[in-house]
Scaffold this active site. Sequence first.
Site, PDB file in Angstrom:
ATOM      1  N   ASN A  24     -87.455 -10.431  62.839  1.00 22.39           N
ATOM      2  CA  ASN A  24     -86.532  -9.334  62.515  1.00 22.39           C
ATOM      3  C   ASN A  24     -85.941  -9.667  61.147  1.00 22.39           C
ATOM      4  O   ASN A  24     -86.116 -10.780  60.637  1.00 22.39           O
ATOM      5  CB  ASN A  24     -85.444  -9.163  63.584  1.00 22.39           C
ATOM      6  CG  ASN A  24     -84.613 -10.407  63.743  1.00 22.39           C
ATOM      7  OD1 ASN A  24     -83.882 -10.808  62.840  1.00 22.39           O
ATOM      8  ND2 ASN A  24     -84.735 -11.050  64.886  1.00 22.39           N
ATOM      9  N   ASP A  34     -91.266 -14.325  68.179  1.00 17.25           N
ATOM     10  CA  ASP A  34     -90.293 -15.007  67.327  1.00 17.25           C
ATOM     11  C   ASP A  34     -89.648 -16.187  68.075  1.00 17.25           C
ATOM     12  O   ASP A  34     -89.591 -17.319  67.561  1.00 17.25           O
ATOM     13  CB  ASP A  34     -89.228 -13.969  66.933  1.00 17.25           C
ATOM     14  CG  ASP A  34     -88.442 -14.346  65.700  1.00 17.25           C
ATOM     15  OD1 ASP A  34     -88.803 -15.329  65.046  1.00 17.25           O
ATOM     16  OD2 ASP A  34     -87.464 -13.625  65.394  1.00 17.25           O
ATOM     17  N   SER A 122     -94.622  -5.243  66.536  1.00 13.52           N
ATOM     18  CA  SER A 122     -93.801  -4.100  66.976  1.00 13.52           C
ATOM     19  C   SER A 122     -94.096  -3.578  68.386  1.00 13.52           C
ATOM     20  O   SER A 122     -93.409  -2.675  68.862  1.00 13.52           O
ATOM     21  CB  SER A 122     -93.893  -2.908  66.001  1.00 13.52           C
ATOM     22  OG  SER A 122     -93.185  -3.169  64.808  1.00 13.52           O
TER      23      SER A 122
HETATM   24  N1  AR6 Z   1     -98.182 -14.903  71.837  1.00 10.33           N
HETATM   25  C1  AR6 Z   1     -98.806 -13.735  71.561  1.00 10.33           C
HETATM   26  N2  AR6 Z   1     -98.260 -12.532  71.796  1.00 10.33           N
HETATM   27  C2  AR6 Z   1     -97.017 -12.504  72.322  1.00 10.33           C
HETATM   28  C3  AR6 Z   1     -96.285 -13.678  72.634  1.00 10.33           C
HETATM   29  C4  AR6 Z   1     -96.925 -14.925  72.362  1.00 10.33           C
HETATM   30  N3  AR6 Z   1     -96.313 -16.088  72.628  1.00 10.33           N
HETATM   31  N4  AR6 Z   1     -95.072 -13.291  73.137  1.00 10.33           N
HETATM   32  C5  AR6 Z   1     -95.040 -11.937  73.147  1.00 10.33           C
HETATM   33  N5  AR6 Z   1     -96.226 -11.461  72.668  1.00 10.33           N
HETATM   34  P1  AR6 Z   1     -92.447  -8.985  70.220  1.00 10.33           P
HETATM   35  P2  AR6 Z   1     -91.817  -6.915  68.209  1.00 10.33           P
HETATM   36  C6  AR6 Z   1     -96.655 -10.060  72.454  1.00 10.33           C
HETATM   37  O1  AR6 Z   1     -91.399  -8.481  71.120  1.00 10.33           O
HETATM   38  O2  AR6 Z   1     -92.132  -5.827  69.155  1.00 10.33           O
HETATM   39  C7  AR6 Z   1     -87.923 -10.419  68.577  1.00 10.33           C
HETATM   40  O3  AR6 Z   1     -86.708 -10.559  69.255  1.00 10.33           O
HETATM   41  C8  AR6 Z   1     -95.869  -8.972  73.131  1.00 10.33           C
HETATM   42  O4  AR6 Z   1     -96.394  -8.772  74.435  1.00 10.33           O
HETATM   43  O5  AR6 Z   1     -92.588 -10.450  70.028  1.00 10.33           O
HETATM   44  O6  AR6 Z   1     -92.332  -6.833  66.791  1.00 10.33           O
HETATM   45  C9  AR6 Z   1     -87.751 -10.447  67.066  1.00 10.33           C
HETATM   46  O7  AR6 Z   1     -86.735 -11.338  66.667  1.00 10.33           O
HETATM   47  C10 AR6 Z   1     -96.104  -7.785  72.218  1.00 10.33           C
HETATM   48  O8  AR6 Z   1     -97.355  -7.135  72.504  1.00 10.33           O
HETATM   49  O9  AR6 Z   1     -92.288  -8.369  68.705  1.00 10.33           O
HETATM   50  C11 AR6 Z   1     -87.426  -9.028  66.746  1.00 10.33           C
HETATM   51  O10 AR6 Z   1     -86.040  -8.775  66.920  1.00 10.33           O
HETATM   52  C12 AR6 Z   1     -96.230  -8.405  70.830  1.00 10.33           C
HETATM   53  O11 AR6 Z   1     -96.470  -9.795  71.059  1.00 10.33           O
HETATM   54  C13 AR6 Z   1     -88.221  -8.229  67.742  1.00 10.33           C
HETATM   55  O12 AR6 Z   1     -88.425  -9.118  68.846  1.00 10.33           O
HETATM   56  C14 AR6 Z   1     -95.008  -8.243  69.958  1.00 10.33           C
HETATM   57  O13 AR6 Z   1     -93.826  -8.363  70.738  1.00 10.33           O
HETATM   58  C15 AR6 Z   1     -89.575  -7.845  67.216  1.00 10.33           C
HETATM   59  O14 AR6 Z   1     -90.225  -7.033  68.163  1.00 10.33           O
END
Ligand code: AR6
Length: 172
Positions: A24, A34, A122
């Site tokens: 973020n 993250d 996202s």
């Molecule tokens: N490895 C691979 N994919 C993953 C993992 C992992 N360890 N963990 C989750 N995913 P997200 P965003 C998938 O929420 O939507 C954070 O708080 C997940 O299932 O990580 O861009 C940041 O600080 C989904 O399909 O990222 C921001 O505030 C994808 O990765 C916010 O979330 C992205 O999910 C960003 O949100």
Amino acid sequence: MARIILVQGDITEQAVDAVVNAANSSLLGGGGVDGAIHRRGGPEILEECRALRASRYGRGLATGQAVATTAGRLPARWVIHTVGPVWSAEQDRSEQLASCYRESLRVADELGARTVAFPAVSTGVYGWPLDDGARIALRTVRDAVAGRVEEVRFVLFDDRAYGVFEAGLAAG
Ligand code: AR6
């Protein structure tokens, strides 16, 4: 064009040159990818993020931009932090999402990274529909100037995300 491959698993376990973080704009951590990257990578990553905030990115990293830090204890050399757009039903933010992939690849090329792992930016906390997020990701990486990047690895956390990317890749 870089070779595109799909892997089901955890992005923090990928032995690649650069791992892309779905960050973020604060650059100071969060949940999802993250949270996992900072947890597994250790405090060095956050230290560099803080230094970025104290210098070039005083107001944070804008949506669609990308910046690199060390990968700390991850089995990678760099983490490239990018900020995806929050999904909006009223506003088309696709160009910002495409920019995340393009800018991350540009930074990767600048670093000299040959292998880059991306999450589905996202599509988690930020609520972007997976089908559309996959379509934008695949199209943008296909069309991007790869430079020295030879392999782009999409790392999908679960069966469903893997299936959606697999169908998108097959559809060309
Ligand atoms: N490895 C691979 N994919 C993953 C993992 C992992 N360890 N963990 C989750 N995913 P997200 P965003 C998938 O929420 O939507 C954070 O708080 C997940 O299932 O990580 O861009 C940041 O600080 C989904 O399909 O990222 C921001 O505030 C994808 O990765 C916010 O979330 C992205 O999910 C960003 O949100």
